[in-house]
Motif scaffolding. Structure first.
Motif, PDB file in Angstrom:
ATOM      1  N   PRO A 104       0.796  -1.223   0.000  1.00  0.00           N
ATOM      2  CA  PRO A 104       0.000   0.000   0.000  1.00  0.00           C
ATOM      3  C   PRO A 104       0.829   1.273   0.000  1.00  0.00           C
ATOM      4  O   PRO A 104       0.306   2.343  -0.208  1.00  0.00           O
ATOM      5  CB  PRO A 104      -0.819  -0.111   1.292  1.00  0.00           C
ATOM      6  CG  PRO A 104       0.029  -0.929   2.189  1.00  0.00           C
ATOM      7  CD  PRO A 104       0.757  -1.901   1.305  1.00  0.00           C
TER       8      PRO A 104
ATOM      9  N   ALA B 287      -1.009   6.500  -2.627  1.00  0.00           N
ATOM     10  CA  ALA B 287      -0.990   6.175  -1.203  1.00  0.00           C
ATOM     11  C   ALA B 287      -1.579   7.332  -0.409  1.00  0.00           C
ATOM     12  O   ALA B 287      -0.891   8.024   0.339  1.00  0.00           O
ATOM     13  CB  ALA B 287       0.431   5.869  -0.757  1.00  0.00           C
TER      14      ALA B 287
ATOM     15  N   GLU C 280      -5.095   8.156   2.000  1.00  0.00           N
ATOM     16  CA  GLU C 280      -6.230   7.492   2.649  1.00  0.00           C
ATOM     17  C   GLU C 280      -7.553   8.045   2.146  1.00  0.00           C
ATOM     18  O   GLU C 280      -7.730   9.257   1.990  1.00  0.00           O
ATOM     19  CB  GLU C 280      -6.140   7.657   4.171  1.00  0.00           C
ATOM     20  CG  GLU C 280      -7.222   6.893   4.923  1.00  0.00           C
ATOM     21  CD  GLU C 280      -7.015   6.920   6.421  1.00  0.00           C
ATOM     22  OE1 GLU C 280      -7.948   7.351   7.139  1.00  0.00           O
ATOM     23  OE2 GLU C 280      -5.923   6.522   6.863  1.00  0.00           O
TER      24      GLU C 280
ATOM     25  N   PHE D 154      -9.815   3.353   3.362  1.00  0.00           N
ATOM     26  CA  PHE D 154      -8.961   2.733   2.347  1.00  0.00           C
ATOM     27  C   PHE D 154      -7.569   3.355   2.431  1.00  0.00           C
ATOM     28  O   PHE D 154      -7.425   4.573   2.568  1.00  0.00           O
ATOM     29  CB  PHE D 154      -9.545   2.971   0.948  1.00  0.00           C
ATOM     30  CG  PHE D 154     -10.988   2.560   0.805  1.00  0.00           C
ATOM     31  CD1 PHE D 154     -11.330   1.330   0.272  1.00  0.00           C
ATOM     32  CD2 PHE D 154     -12.019   3.407   1.218  1.00  0.00           C
ATOM     33  CE1 PHE D 154     -12.655   0.959   0.141  1.00  0.00           C
ATOM     34  CE2 PHE D 154     -13.352   3.044   1.095  1.00  0.00           C
ATOM     35  CZ  PHE D 154     -13.676   1.812   0.556  1.00  0.00           C
ATOM     36  N   ASP D 155      -6.547   2.508   2.348  1.00  0.00           N
ATOM     37  CA  ASP D 155      -5.169   2.999   2.358  1.00  0.00           C
ATOM     38  C   ASP D 155      -4.774   3.602   1.010  1.00  0.00           C
ATOM     39  O   ASP D 155      -3.801   4.356   0.931  1.00  0.00           O
ATOM     40  CB  ASP D 155      -4.192   1.863   2.683  1.00  0.00           C
ATOM     41  CG  ASP D 155      -4.365   1.352   4.104  1.00  0.00           C
ATOM     42  OD1 ASP D 155      -4.727   2.169   4.977  1.00  0.00           O
ATOM     43  OD2 ASP D 155      -4.140   0.153   4.340  1.00  0.00           O
ATOM     44  N   LEU D 156      -5.489   3.263  -0.040  1.00  0.00           N
ATOM     45  CA  LEU D 156      -5.194   3.742  -1.383  1.00  0.00           C
ATOM     46  C   LEU D 156      -6.399   4.484  -1.947  1.00  0.00           C
ATOM     47  O   LEU D 156      -7.545   4.203  -1.574  1.00  0.00           O
ATOM     48  CB  LEU D 156      -4.838   2.578  -2.309  1.00  0.00           C
ATOM     49  CG  LEU D 156      -3.618   1.731  -1.922  1.00  0.00           C
ATOM     50  CD1 LEU D 156      -3.475   0.543  -2.874  1.00  0.00           C
ATOM     51  CD2 LEU D 156      -2.349   2.570  -1.952  1.00  0.00           C
TER      52      LEU D 156
ATOM     53  N   PHE E 201      -6.256  -2.571  -4.372  1.00  0.00           N
ATOM     54  CA  PHE E 201      -7.279  -1.722  -3.754  1.00  0.00           C
ATOM     55  C   PHE E 201      -8.131  -2.529  -2.772  1.00  0.00           C
ATOM     56  O   PHE E 201      -8.470  -2.038  -1.688  1.00  0.00           O
ATOM     57  CB  PHE E 201      -8.165  -1.102  -4.838  1.00  0.00           C
ATOM     58  CG  PHE E 201      -9.075  -0.035  -4.314  1.00  0.00           C
ATOM     59  CD1 PHE E 201      -8.573   1.171  -3.862  1.00  0.00           C
ATOM     60  CD2 PHE E 201     -10.447  -0.241  -4.260  1.00  0.00           C
ATOM     61  CE1 PHE E 201      -9.411   2.161  -3.363  1.00  0.00           C
ATOM     62  CE2 PHE E 201     -11.298   0.740  -3.763  1.00  0.00           C
ATOM     63  CZ  PHE E 201     -10.778   1.950  -3.317  1.00  0.00           C
TER      64      PHE E 201
ATOM     65  N   SER F  70      -6.548  -2.875   0.491  1.00  0.00           N
ATOM     66  CA  SER F  70      -6.420  -1.630   1.257  1.00  0.00           C
ATOM     67  C   SER F  70      -7.675  -1.287   2.051  1.00  0.00           C
ATOM     68  O   SER F  70      -7.681  -0.322   2.810  1.00  0.00           O
ATOM     69  CB  SER F  70      -6.086  -0.473   0.308  1.00  0.00           C
ATOM     70  OG  SER F  70      -7.239  -0.009  -0.387  1.00  0.00           O
TER      71      SER F  70
ATOM     72  N   HIS G  65     -10.420  -1.241   4.900  1.00  0.00           N
ATOM     73  CA  HIS G  65     -10.551  -1.526   6.333  1.00  0.00           C
ATOM     74  C   HIS G  65     -12.012  -1.332   6.736  1.00  0.00           C
ATOM     75  O   HIS G  65     -12.628  -0.316   6.408  1.00  0.00           O
ATOM     76  CB  HIS G  65      -9.661  -0.598   7.156  1.00  0.00           C
ATOM     77  CG  HIS G  65      -8.205  -0.742   6.863  1.00  0.00           C
ATOM     78  ND1 HIS G  65      -7.452  -1.804   7.300  1.00  0.00           N
ATOM     79  CD2 HIS G  65      -7.361   0.039   6.128  1.00  0.00           C
ATOM     80  CE1 HIS G  65      -6.208  -1.675   6.876  1.00  0.00           C
ATOM     81  NE2 HIS G  65      -6.127  -0.564   6.158  1.00  0.00           N
TER      82      HIS G  65
END
Length: 244
Positions: free
Chosen positions: A85, A98, A100, A108-110, A208, A211, A213
């Motif tokens: 990520p 990258a 959030e 999402f981290d991406l 994706f 990434s 959560h």
């Protein structure tokens, strides 16, 4: 005529009693002829060696590929791991950066550049491209990326990425990828429905999906009540629009 033959001829001439020619001139001519023949053989041999040397040089160029453009060797790749990520990823027109993305209770981290959150609730998120190519109606999922929270993975072809299992299926112009939630997240699975022909490759889809959560407050349909209208299936959404 060799020098031996010349001497023999002179001896026969002397035996006949005739006047003998001066042998010095004949011997000189014999030596000159022999030297000329030797030089000719040497020249022929050197010419053959020169031809072999040229052929050898040509072969070396072809084998070493000196005339070929420089570049990475076949099979090499600089493509980052789909599950990493921290690195931007570009493929097939979709760029993941990258940064959030927040669609509470999902994060999402991406972030896919050129796509924005269009709808969100406890059951999932809708993300649409920013180019006005799709409807802005919240119940219309066509051409959009849909994230759903479910009780279990949807099944399909299994892919392992960084020790995590993903299930992939494809149908009716969409690719679906699902995976189980992390240990510190609400129990269940996230399922992402990607529209085909919008620039997503399998690598970017996996990256994706990994990434995502799932935060507190997310609900699985059937556990916390029926899904809100914005998270209906494509078929149900079309039927609802037809009745209105």
């Amino acid at each position: 005529m060799t020098e031996h033959d010349l001497k023999r001829a002179l001896s026969l001439a002397a035996a006949t009693g005739g006047s003998a020619p001066d042998p010095a001139d004949d011997l000189a001519r014999a030596r000159t002829a022999r030297t000329a023949r030797t030089r000719q053989r040497v020249r022929v041999g050197l010419s053959g060696l020169a031809v072999l040397a040229i052929v050898g040089v040509g072969t070396t160029v072809a084998v070493t590929g000196q005339d070929a453009p420089s570049g990475p060797s076949a099979g090499s790749s600089n493509t980052p791991s789909p599950g990493a990520p921290g690195t931007p990823s570009t493929a097939g027109g979709v760029q993941l950066v990258a940064a959030e993305l927040d669609a509470t209770p999902y994060t999402f981290d991406l972030t896919p550049q050129g796509w924005s959150v269009q709808g969100q609730n406890a059951f999932g998120v809708t993300i649409a491209p920013d180019d006005d190519s799709v409807s802005d109606h919240p119940d219309d999922f066509e051409g959009k990326l849909v994230i759903m929270f479910e009780a279990r993975p949807a099944g399909g072809r299994q892919v392992e990425v960084d020790g995590r299992t993903f299930w992939i299926t494809g149908d009716s112009g969409y690719t679906t990828i699902s995976t189980r939630t992390a240990a510190d997240e609400p129990e269940g699975a996230v399922r992402l429905q990607y529209p085909d022909d919008t620039g997503w490759t399998e690598d970017t889809m996996l990256a994706f999906t990994a990434s995502v959560h799932v935060g507190e407050g997310a609900e699985v349909p059937g556990r916390g009540g029926p899904p809100e209208p914005g998270m209906q299936s494509l078929t149900d959404a079309r039927n609802e629009r037809g009745r209105s």
